[in-house]
Design a protein around this motif. Structure first.
Motif, PDB file in Angstrom:
ATOM      1  N   TRP A 252      91.890  61.107  57.035  1.00 24.91           N
ATOM      2  CA  TRP A 252      91.398  59.426  57.786  1.00 24.91           C
ATOM      3  C   TRP A 252      89.752  59.842  58.572  1.00 24.91           C
ATOM      4  CZ3 TRP A 252      94.428  62.763  59.666  1.00 24.91           C
ATOM      5  CH2 TRP A 252      94.339  63.372  61.462  1.00 24.91           C
ATOM      6  N   VAL A 253      89.600  58.814  58.689  1.00 24.31           N
ATOM      7  CA  VAL A 253      88.095  58.346  58.889  1.00 24.31           C
ATOM      8  C   VAL A 253      88.356  57.643  60.219  1.00 24.31           C
ATOM      9  CG1 VAL A 253      85.996  57.182  58.185  1.00 24.31           C
ATOM     10  CG2 VAL A 253      87.195  58.034  56.743  1.00 24.31           C
ATOM     11  N   ASP A 254      87.271  58.352  60.983  1.00 19.69           N
ATOM     12  CA  ASP A 254      87.355  57.634  62.372  1.00 19.69           C
ATOM     13  C   ASP A 254      85.621  57.992  63.058  1.00 19.69           C
ATOM     14  OD1 ASP A 254      87.217  60.181  63.508  1.00 19.69           O
ATOM     15  OD2 ASP A 254      89.467  59.427  64.632  1.00 19.69           O
ATOM     16  N   ARG A 255      85.122  57.086  64.441  1.00 23.18           N
ATOM     17  CA  ARG A 255      83.818  56.625  64.706  1.00 23.18           C
ATOM     18  C   ARG A 255      83.241  56.136  64.054  1.00 23.18           C
ATOM     19  NH1 ARG A 255      84.686  62.283  68.347  1.00 23.18           N
ATOM     20  NH2 ARG A 255      85.889  62.480  69.627  1.00 23.18           N
ATOM     21  N   GLY A 256      83.161  55.844  63.227  1.00 21.65           N
ATOM     22  CA  GLY A 256      82.153  55.117  62.043  1.00 21.65           C
ATOM     23  C   GLY A 256      81.156  54.020  63.068  1.00 21.65           C
ATOM     24  N   THR A 257      80.088  54.327  62.555  1.00 25.96           N
ATOM     25  CA  THR A 257      79.429  53.247  62.820  1.00 25.96           C
ATOM     26  C   THR A 257      78.477  53.219  61.128  1.00 25.96           C
ATOM     27  OG1 THR A 257      77.340  54.830  62.861  1.00 25.96           O
ATOM     28  CG2 THR A 257      78.888  54.686  64.868  1.00 25.96           C
ATOM     29  N   VAL A 258      77.416  52.349  61.764  1.00 31.72           N
ATOM     30  CA  VAL A 258      76.207  51.649  60.491  1.00 31.72           C
ATOM     31  C   VAL A 258      75.134  51.355  60.703  1.00 31.72           C
ATOM     32  CG1 VAL A 258      76.453  49.149  58.144  1.00 31.72           C
ATOM     33  CG2 VAL A 258      78.900  50.242  59.022  1.00 31.72           C
ATOM     34  N   GLN A 259      73.840  51.841  60.204  1.00 33.75           N
ATOM     35  CA  GLN A 259      72.979  51.568  60.547  1.00 33.75           C
ATOM     36  C   GLN A 259      72.383  51.640  58.985  1.00 33.75           C
ATOM     37  OE1 GLN A 259      70.820  55.208  60.277  1.00 33.75           O
ATOM     38  NE2 GLN A 259      71.365  55.610  62.964  1.00 33.75           N
ATOM     39  N   CYS A 260      71.621  49.388  59.458  1.00 33.84           N
ATOM     40  CA  CYS A 260      71.427  48.083  58.516  1.00 33.84           C
ATOM     41  C   CYS A 260      70.243  48.479  57.976  1.00 33.84           C
ATOM     42  CB  CYS A 260      71.848  47.055  59.025  1.00 33.84           C
ATOM     43  SG  CYS A 260      73.667  46.966  59.372  1.00 33.84           S
TER      44      CYS A 260
ATOM     45  N   ALA B  68      96.245  73.747  60.439  1.00 34.35           N
ATOM     46  CA  ALA B  68      94.625  72.924  60.845  1.00 34.35           C
ATOM     47  C   ALA B  68      94.040  71.719  60.833  1.00 34.35           C
ATOM     48  CB  ALA B  68      94.060  73.999  59.512  1.00 34.35           C
ATOM     49  N   MET B  69      92.842  71.250  61.447  1.00 38.23           N
ATOM     50  CA  MET B  69      92.750  70.568  61.959  1.00 38.23           C
ATOM     51  C   MET B  69      91.296  70.621  61.276  1.00 38.23           C
ATOM     52  SD  MET B  69      92.013  66.824  62.238  1.00 38.23           S
ATOM     53  CE  MET B  69      92.264  65.633  63.036  1.00 38.23           C
ATOM     54  N   ILE B  70      90.516  70.143  60.120  1.00 42.51           N
ATOM     55  CA  ILE B  70      89.285  70.127  60.298  1.00 42.51           C
ATOM     56  C   ILE B  70      88.523  68.403  60.263  1.00 42.51           C
ATOM     57  CG2 ILE B  70      87.381  70.837  58.592  1.00 42.51           C
ATOM     58  CD1 ILE B  70      89.626  72.275  57.063  1.00 42.51           C
ATOM     59  N   GLN B  71      87.208  68.584  60.938  1.00 44.93           N
ATOM     60  CA  GLN B  71      86.277  67.274  61.224  1.00 44.93           C
ATOM     61  C   GLN B  71      84.489  68.044  61.053  1.00 44.93           C
ATOM     62  OE1 GLN B  71      87.553  67.074  65.233  1.00 44.93           O
ATOM     63  NE2 GLN B  71      88.709  64.818  64.752  1.00 44.93           N
ATOM     64  N   ILE B  72      84.434  66.828  59.598  1.00 42.74           N
ATOM     65  CA  ILE B  72      83.394  66.410  59.607  1.00 42.74           C
ATOM     66  C   ILE B  72      82.430  65.649  59.754  1.00 42.74           C
ATOM     67  CG2 ILE B  72      81.885  67.122  57.072  1.00 42.74           C
ATOM     68  CD1 ILE B  72      84.750  68.447  56.366  1.00 42.74           C
ATOM     69  N   ASP B  73      81.432  65.114  60.663  1.00 48.42           N
ATOM     70  CA  ASP B  73      80.387  63.841  60.312  1.00 48.42           C
ATOM     71  C   ASP B  73      80.090  64.038  59.385  1.00 48.42           C
ATOM     72  OD1 ASP B  73      81.818  63.343  62.883  1.00 48.42           O
ATOM     73  OD2 ASP B  73      79.991  65.363  63.938  1.00 48.42           O
ATOM     74  N   LEU B  74      80.510  62.956  58.178  1.00 51.09           N
ATOM     75  CA  LEU B  74      79.296  62.905  57.069  1.00 51.09           C
ATOM     76  C   LEU B  74      78.640  61.282  56.961  1.00 51.09           C
ATOM     77  CD1 LEU B  74      82.548  62.973  54.731  1.00 51.09           C
ATOM     78  CD2 LEU B  74      80.954  65.066  55.157  1.00 51.09           C
ATOM     79  N   THR B  75      77.858  61.097  55.953  1.00 52.13           N
ATOM     80  CA  THR B  75      77.074  60.397  56.040  1.00 52.13           C
ATOM     81  C   THR B  75      77.127  59.458  54.938  1.00 52.13           C
ATOM     82  OG1 THR B  75      75.076  61.181  55.418  1.00 52.13           O
ATOM     83  CG2 THR B  75      75.288  60.245  57.831  1.00 52.13           C
ATOM     84  N   GLN B  76      77.495  58.386  54.115  1.00 57.06           N
ATOM     85  CA  GLN B  76      77.110  57.816  53.288  1.00 57.06           C
ATOM     86  C   GLN B  76      75.968  56.846  53.109  1.00 57.06           C
ATOM     87  OE1 GLN B  76      79.676  58.498  50.109  1.00 57.06           O
ATOM     88  NE2 GLN B  76      77.735  57.725  50.021  1.00 57.06           N
ATOM     89  N   ASN B  77      75.041  57.178  52.368  1.00 52.39           N
ATOM     90  CA  ASN B  77      73.798  55.931  51.896  1.00 52.39           C
ATOM     91  C   ASN B  77      74.463  54.862  50.666  1.00 52.39           C
ATOM     92  OD1 ASN B  77      71.965  56.666  53.216  1.00 52.39           O
ATOM     93  ND2 ASN B  77      71.614  58.082  52.385  1.00 52.39           N
TER      94      ASN B  77
ATOM     95  N   TYR C  51      80.343  58.430  59.893  1.00 56.10           N
ATOM     96  CA  TYR C  51      81.299  58.499  60.045  1.00 56.10           C
ATOM     97  C   TYR C  51      81.977  60.020  60.212  1.00 56.10           C
ATOM     98  CZ  TYR C  51      82.064  58.337  54.892  1.00 56.10           C
ATOM     99  OH  TYR C  51      81.885  59.416  53.127  1.00 56.10           O
ATOM    100  N   ARG C  52      83.298  60.052  60.952  1.00 55.61           N
ATOM    101  CA  ARG C  52      83.976  61.652  61.096  1.00 55.61           C
ATOM    102  C   ARG C  52      84.992  61.498  60.070  1.00 55.61           C
ATOM    103  NH1 ARG C  52      84.822  64.088  66.707  1.00 55.61           N
ATOM    104  NH2 ARG C  52      82.447  64.300  66.125  1.00 55.61           N
ATOM    105  N   VAL C  53      85.207  62.208  59.101  1.00 53.98           N
ATOM    106  CA  VAL C  53      86.298  62.451  58.387  1.00 53.98           C
ATOM    107  C   VAL C  53      87.329  63.811  58.995  1.00 53.98           C
ATOM    108  CG1 VAL C  53      85.865  63.760  56.726  1.00 53.98           C
ATOM    109  CG2 VAL C  53      87.317  62.419  55.753  1.00 53.98           C
ATOM    110  N   ASN C  54      88.877  63.260  59.536  1.00 48.18           N
ATOM    111  CA  ASN C  54      89.480  64.312  59.499  1.00 48.18           C
ATOM    112  C   ASN C  54      90.756  64.679  58.519  1.00 48.18           C
ATOM    113  OD1 ASN C  54      88.659  63.519  62.765  1.00 48.18           O
ATOM    114  ND2 ASN C  54      89.299  61.920  61.599  1.00 48.18           N
ATOM    115  N   VAL C  55      90.801  66.082  58.670  1.00 55.02           N
ATOM    116  CA  VAL C  55      91.311  66.105  57.570  1.00 55.02           C
ATOM    117  C   VAL C  55      92.098  67.511  57.965  1.00 55.02           C
ATOM    118  CG1 VAL C  55      91.441  68.347  55.316  1.00 55.02           C
ATOM    119  CG2 VAL C  55      89.391  66.632  56.057  1.00 55.02           C
ATOM    120  N   LEU C  56      93.333  66.961  58.060  1.00 55.46           N
ATOM    121  CA  LEU C  56      95.380  67.577  59.005  1.00 55.46           C
ATOM    122  C   LEU C  56      95.676  67.881  57.818  1.00 55.46           C
ATOM    123  CD1 LEU C  56      96.766  68.266  60.959  1.00 55.46           C
ATOM    124  CD2 LEU C  56      97.965  65.966  60.783  1.00 55.46           C
TER     125      LEU C  56
END
Length: 166
Positions: A28-36, A101-110, A48-53
Motif C-alpha cells: 500500500w501507499v501512504d505519505r504521498g505528496t504532489v509537486q506541480c 517483514a515490513m519494507i518501506q521505500i520512498d519513491l517518486t513518479q514523474n 510517496y512511500r510504498v509499504n511492502v508487508l
C-alpha cells in the motif's frame, strides 16, 4: 502510480514464497505528496512511500532485498547513490524458519498529461533515466580504462595474474 504495481509483480514472480502464496504479500501507499509544474504538458511529480508487508516468509530475507535492489536500479536509481539509505526494513522473527517483514521505500513518479486527438486526457508515466554506466564502457569523452591483466611490483615480475575469463 505504476511503480508500486511493478514492484508487486516482480516480487510475486521472483520470490518463491510469494509465487506459491500471493496472499503473503501486501502493498500500500501512504505519505504521498504532489509537486506541480507550470509546463505545457501539465507535468507533476508524485512522491510517496510504498509499504511492502511480507507475511509468514521462509525465503531468505537477503534474497528479497536483492530483488528489491535490482528493481531500484531501474525504477528509482537515485536511491542507490553511495551513502544513501535505499529503504527501511523491519523484520519480525516468528520461529527459526519463518518471519514477517515490513519494507518501506520512498519513491517518486514523474507524470505528464495532455489532451489526445479525441479530447481525452492522455497520462504518461515517465521512465527513470539510468545513471548507472556499464562497467566496460568509458564515460563520454574519456578513453576506456584498460583491463587489468596482472599486478607487479616495480616491474620486477608478476605477483598476481588476472584472467577476466576465469
Amino acid at each position: 502510480m505504476r511503480k508500486d504495481d511493478s514492484l508487486r509483480q516482480l516480487l510475486a514472480t521472483s520470490i518463491e514464497d510469494l509465487a506459491n502464496s500471493p496472499e503473503r504479500l501486501r502493498i500500500w501507499v501512504d505519505r504521498g505528496t504532489v509537486q506541480c509544474r507550470q509546463t505545457a504538458t501539465f507535468g507533476f511529480t508524485m512522491s510517496y512511500r510504498v509499504n511492502v508487508l511480507l507475511m509468514d516468509m521462509t525465503t531468505d530475507i537477503a534474497a528479497v532485498v536483492y530483488v528489491i535492489c535490482a528493481w531500484l536500479r531501474v525504477n528509482q536509481p537515485d536511491l542507490l547513490a553511495p551513502g544513501k539509505d535505499a529503504f527501511t526494513l523491519d523484520h519480525d522473527v516468528i520461529d527459526t524458519e519463518t518471519y514477517d517483514a515490513m519494507i518501506q521505500i520512498d519513491l517518486t513518479q514523474n507524470v505528464t498529461c495532455a489532451l489526445n486527438a479525441q479530447g481525452k486526457m492522455q497520462v504518461t508515466y515517465l521512465a527513470e533515466p539510468d545513471p548507472l554506466f556499464s562497467d566496460d564502457r568509458p564515460f563520454p569523452g574519456l578513453d576506456a580504462i584498460p583491463v587489468l591483466k596482472a599486478v607487479s611490483v616495480t616491474g620486477e615480475g608478476q605477483i598476481a595474474p588476472f584472467d577476466p575469463a576465469a
